[in-house]
Scaffold this motif. Structure first.
Motif, PDB file in Angstrom:
ATOM      1  N   ALA A   1       0.836  -1.202   0.000  1.00 46.08           N
ATOM      2  CA  ALA A   1       0.000   0.000   0.000  1.00 46.08           C
ATOM      3  C   ALA A   1       0.871   1.252   0.000  1.00 46.08           C
ATOM      4  N   PHE A   2       0.473   2.220  -0.848  1.00 49.34           N
ATOM      5  CA  PHE A   2       1.137   3.519  -0.888  1.00 49.34           C
ATOM      6  C   PHE A   2       0.067   4.612  -0.838  1.00 49.34           C
ATOM      7  N   ASP A   3       0.391   5.703  -0.164  1.00 52.63           N
ATOM      8  CA  ASP A   3      -0.555   6.800  -0.009  1.00 52.63           C
ATOM      9  C   ASP A   3      -0.665   7.601  -1.309  1.00 52.63           C
ATOM     10  N   THR A   4      -1.881   8.051  -1.601  1.00 49.84           N
ATOM     11  CA  THR A   4      -2.107   8.837  -2.809  1.00 49.84           C
ATOM     12  C   THR A   4      -2.867  10.117  -2.465  1.00 49.84           C
ATOM     13  N   LEU A   5      -2.720  11.113  -3.319  1.00 54.81           N
ATOM     14  CA  LEU A   5      -3.514  12.341  -3.259  1.00 54.81           C
ATOM     15  C   LEU A   5      -3.923  12.666  -4.688  1.00 54.81           C
ATOM     16  N   PRO A   6      -4.967  11.993  -5.176  1.00 57.45           N
ATOM     17  CA  PRO A   6      -5.394  12.217  -6.552  1.00 57.45           C
ATOM     18  C   PRO A   6      -6.151  13.538  -6.688  1.00 57.45           C
ATOM     19  N   GLY A   7      -6.328  13.958  -7.911  1.00 59.52           N
ATOM     20  CA  GLY A   7      -7.076  15.189  -8.145  1.00 59.52           C
ATOM     21  C   GLY A   7      -6.204  16.419  -7.976  1.00 59.52           C
ATOM     22  N   PRO A   8      -6.800  17.590  -8.038  1.00 62.28           N
ATOM     23  CA  PRO A   8      -6.032  18.847  -8.057  1.00 62.28           C
ATOM     24  C   PRO A   8      -5.663  19.395  -6.685  1.00 62.28           C
TER      25      PRO A   8
ATOM     26  N   SER B   1      -3.882  20.207  -3.158  1.00 61.08           N
ATOM     27  CA  SER B   1      -2.505  20.201  -2.671  1.00 61.08           C
ATOM     28  C   SER B   1      -2.517  20.273  -1.151  1.00 61.08           C
ATOM     29  N   MET B   2      -1.333  20.057  -0.531  1.00 58.72           N
ATOM     30  CA  MET B   2      -1.216  20.180   0.914  1.00 58.72           C
ATOM     31  C   MET B   2      -1.512  21.616   1.366  1.00 58.72           C
ATOM     32  N   ALA B   3      -1.115  22.599   0.581  1.00 60.53           N
ATOM     33  CA  ALA B   3      -1.420  23.995   0.921  1.00 60.53           C
ATOM     34  C   ALA B   3      -2.929  24.219   0.942  1.00 60.53           C
ATOM     35  N   ASP B   4      -3.639  23.580   0.019  1.00 57.77           N
ATOM     36  CA  ASP B   4      -5.104  23.672   0.022  1.00 57.77           C
ATOM     37  C   ASP B   4      -5.679  23.078   1.297  1.00 57.77           C
ATOM     38  N   LEU B   5      -5.130  21.923   1.738  1.00 51.60           N
ATOM     39  CA  LEU B   5      -5.641  21.284   2.948  1.00 51.60           C
ATOM     40  C   LEU B   5      -5.419  22.165   4.172  1.00 51.60           C
ATOM     41  N   GLN B   6      -4.273  22.838   4.239  1.00 49.32           N
ATOM     42  CA  GLN B   6      -4.015  23.739   5.358  1.00 49.32           C
ATOM     43  C   GLN B   6      -4.998  24.908   5.375  1.00 49.32           C
ATOM     44  N   LEU B   7      -5.332  25.419   4.203  1.00 51.19           N
ATOM     45  CA  LEU B   7      -6.286  26.508   4.130  1.00 51.19           C
ATOM     46  C   LEU B   7      -7.683  26.035   4.508  1.00 51.19           C
ATOM     47  N   LEU B   8      -8.031  24.825   4.101  1.00 50.80           N
ATOM     48  CA  LEU B   8      -9.334  24.265   4.472  1.00 50.80           C
ATOM     49  C   LEU B   8      -9.434  24.067   5.977  1.00 50.80           C
TER      50      LEU B   8
ATOM     51  N   ALA C   1     -13.589  27.879  -5.679  1.00 54.02           N
ATOM     52  CA  ALA C   1     -12.633  27.092  -6.453  1.00 54.02           C
ATOM     53  C   ALA C   1     -11.885  26.102  -5.558  1.00 54.02           C
ATOM     54  N   LEU C   2     -11.522  26.534  -4.322  1.00 55.00           N
ATOM     55  CA  LEU C   2     -10.828  25.668  -3.375  1.00 55.00           C
ATOM     56  C   LEU C   2     -11.706  24.484  -2.985  1.00 55.00           C
ATOM     57  N   LEU C   3     -12.956  24.767  -2.643  1.00 53.54           N
ATOM     58  CA  LEU C   3     -13.861  23.674  -2.281  1.00 53.54           C
ATOM     59  C   LEU C   3     -14.114  22.759  -3.467  1.00 53.54           C
ATOM     60  N   GLY C   4     -14.123  23.308  -4.648  1.00 46.40           N
ATOM     61  CA  GLY C   4     -14.287  22.483  -5.837  1.00 46.40           C
ATOM     62  C   GLY C   4     -13.121  21.519  -6.010  1.00 46.40           C
ATOM     63  N   ARG C   5     -11.888  22.009  -5.778  1.00 45.93           N
ATOM     64  CA  ARG C   5     -10.725  21.115  -5.881  1.00 45.93           C
ATOM     65  C   ARG C   5     -10.776  20.024  -4.820  1.00 45.93           C
ATOM     66  N   PHE C   6     -11.218  20.403  -3.616  1.00 48.32           N
ATOM     67  CA  PHE C   6     -11.330  19.402  -2.559  1.00 48.32           C
ATOM     68  C   PHE C   6     -12.345  18.325  -2.936  1.00 48.32           C
ATOM     69  N   ASN C   7     -13.479  18.719  -3.460  1.00 46.77           N
ATOM     70  CA  ASN C   7     -14.495  17.733  -3.807  1.00 46.77           C
ATOM     71  C   ASN C   7     -14.071  16.870  -4.986  1.00 46.77           C
ATOM     72  N   GLU C   8     -13.313  17.436  -5.920  1.00 43.79           N
ATOM     73  CA  GLU C   8     -12.777  16.609  -7.004  1.00 43.79           C
ATOM     74  C   GLU C   8     -11.827  15.547  -6.460  1.00 43.79           C
ATOM     75  N   THR C   9     -11.000  15.931  -5.495  1.00 43.90           N
ATOM     76  CA  THR C   9     -10.069  14.983  -4.892  1.00 43.90           C
ATOM     77  C   THR C   9     -10.816  13.913  -4.099  1.00 43.90           C
ATOM     78  N   LEU C  10     -11.852  14.315  -3.361  1.00 42.41           N
ATOM     79  CA  LEU C  10     -12.665  13.324  -2.650  1.00 42.41           C
ATOM     80  C   LEU C  10     -13.271  12.318  -3.619  1.00 42.41           C
ATOM     81  N   ASP C  11     -13.834  12.803  -4.689  1.00 45.87           N
ATOM     82  CA  ASP C  11     -14.453  11.912  -5.674  1.00 45.87           C
ATOM     83  C   ASP C  11     -13.439  10.949  -6.268  1.00 45.87           C
ATOM     84  N   ALA C  12     -12.191  11.419  -6.421  1.00 44.63           N
ATOM     85  CA  ALA C  12     -11.169  10.587  -7.071  1.00 44.63           C
ATOM     86  C   ALA C  12     -10.584   9.543  -6.136  1.00 44.63           C
ATOM     87  N   GLY C  13     -10.474   9.862  -4.827  1.00 46.39           N
ATOM     88  CA  GLY C  13      -9.750   8.953  -3.944  1.00 46.39           C
ATOM     89  C   GLY C  13     -10.522   8.358  -2.805  1.00 46.39           C
TER      90      GLY C  13
END
Length: 488
Positions: free
Chosen positions: A305-312, A314-321, A342-354
């Motif tokens: 197993a390896f950790d992934t962060l799919p979608g757009p 970033s870690m900076a986005d997570l800190q802002l969230l 736009a930030l929440l949109g990127r987060f939801n795209e990443t949720l959908d992907a991973g």
């Protein structure tokens, strides 16, 4: 970040019941007598030890301390033996009344005409690697206090049926483990936590592995063939259907719906997961002379197993969230609305992907070691290069496709073998971090010794979300220790 976790703990009542349930039959068998004839013999050995460790930086806190009593019971009979080994420990760093009993081994050997059969809880050691583990996967480890214990004492027994068949100097070992037994992990919010609690800049909850029931699919299998056909070669081949010693973490986010298709993260939940797979490879050594050896080891993993962060995202986005979540609705952040959407949109795209896969990718991997051992200047020296390779890397995987390090060790006996000086160190190139363990041990008399040393951690401070274990994260835990032990 706030962290919560759940670990299985044994109450005092269960401790006493387990102690008596396991020890009384063995004592009765050994001391009262056995049905295997008058030639049966019983021996008792063990040791008592005390260990204390203080941090190297002020205020020099007591970070680990234990008194331990180990008893080993061996009962030999004409065609086999019964062996039991257990530890009674007082962990006085946490509480003067803290007691912990662990049955390390409890098995029976039956000596057959062509091989040996071993049934019960047993320690199995495979591989040649120092300071790391490649094929040494059979026995679970006690990682609860990480490196405050001797490496030889980290292994615990695995419940298994093991049969070893002999072909002259060669041998074939078959092993069946009916129920997977994970290693003991440290508290995630403790000083020896193996997963950084800021892997996500959100409040984090860890959920321990706890299968509801054991079924046939939990059975693990292993086979090892040891070839000793040449005087200057030792070579072992192994094939396993086994789980990794430490878990993967299935990740999900608890969120709040803001609008259709827009969710705000509130908490990260990491669940321990173990997935079996095929593991194949070999280990051994080549002896070029009495003073020069070349150890080696290689393992191919069908899936790790390896950790992934799919979608757009970033870690900076997570800190802002996280800042947005902590601010709450009464203190909205000073972010333009289009940027926030736009930030929440990127987060939801990443949720959908991973989200469905827990932000994990199971990929084939290779881990190998090549080393050299020699004697020079009165010292024994060893150097081992270790590489961990993802065979099918992709951009979504957070771990480096080639993670590598080197382990160096040296030792020497002095004062007519009364004083043993030893140094072990490991450096990891990717994170530029290190661990150094110098130690001196002096034998006051036969069976009685004192030992002093240090565990030193340092190197480059890892970036937020660094996906590998960094020794630098244990920098505040650098310690000096002193122990005394009496063996009989």
């Amino acid at each position: 970040m706030p962290v919560s976790y759940s670990l299985r703990k044994t109450s005092s009542a269960r401790f006493e019941a387990r102690f008596l349930f396991l020890l009384v039959p063995v004592l009765s068998f050994c001391l009262i007598g056995s049905p295997f004839g008058a030639a049966a013999q019983t021996s008792v050995s063990g040791f008592v030890s005390s260990y204390s460790a203080y941090t190297t930086t002020p205020p020099h806190e007591l970070i680990s301390a234990r008194n331990r009593l180990r008893l080993n019971l061996r009962h030999n009979f004409p065609d086999g033996r019964v062996y039991a080994s257990g530890d009674l420990r007082q962990l006085f760093a946490s509480s003067a009344d803290s007691l912990d009993f662990r049955m390390r081994e409890l098995f029976m050997d039956v000596f057959l005409s062509g091989g040996d059969l071993r049934i019960g809880k047993q320690v199995v050691v495979w591989g040649k690697t120092e300071g790391d583990f490649i094929f040494d996967l059979v026995s679970p480890f006690d990682l609860s206090e990480f490196l405050t214990q001797d490496f030889r004492e980290l292994r615990e027994g695995v419940t298994a049926v093991s049969y070893t068949h002999f072909f002259g100097r060669n041998q074939l070992q078959l092993l069946i483990n009916p129920a997977f037994e994970p290693s003991r992990l440290p508290a995630y919010d403790g000083p020896w936590g193996v997963v950084p609690t800021d892997i996500f800049p959100l409040p984090t909850q860890f959920r321990a592995y706890d299968p509801e029931r054991i079924t046939l699919k939990d059975t693990q299998l292993a086979a090892r063939f040891a070839w000793r056909g040449a005087a200057d070669w030792d070579l072992d081949f192994a094939l396993m259907y086994w789980r990794q010693r430490t878990p993967a973490y299935f990740k999900r986010f608890e969120t709040t719906d803001l609008a259709p298709g827009l969710r705000l993260p509130e908490q990260a939940v990491l669940e321990e997961r173990y997935k079996p797979g095929l593991i194949a490879g070999f280990w051994g050594e080549y002896r070029a002379g009495t003073q020069l050896r070349f150890p080696f080891e290689l393992a191919w993993f069908q899936q790790r197993a390896f950790d992934t962060l799919p979608g757009p995202l970033s870690m900076a986005d997570l800190q802002l969230l996280q800042a947005i979540a902590e601010a709450g609705p009464d203190s909205p952040p000073n972010i333009p609305l289009p940027e926030l959407i736009a930030l929440l949109g990127r987060f939801n795209e990443t949720l959908d992907a991973g989200e469905a896969g827990g932000f994990l990718s199971w990929q084939p991997a290779l881990k190998w070691m090549a080393g050299v051992q020699f004697a020079a200047g009165g010292w024994n020296w060893s150097a081992q290069y270790i590489a961990d390779v993802i065979l099918s890397p992709d951009d979504e995987i957070l771990q480096d496709a080639w993670f590598h390090g080197i382990t160096l060790s040296t030792n020497r006996s002095l004062l007519r073998d009364k004083l043993l000086a030893r140094l072990l160190g490991r450096y990891q190139f990717n994170g530029q971090d290190f661990w150094i363990n110098p130690e001196l041990s002096y034998a006051l008399r036969d069976g009685l010794s004192i030992t002093g040393g240090a565990q030193l951690f340092g190197g480059k401070t890892p970036d937020t979300g660094y996906p590998h274990l960094s020794f630098r994260q244990y920098g505040p835990n650098s310690l000096l220790y002193l122990s005394a032990a009496w063996f009989w």
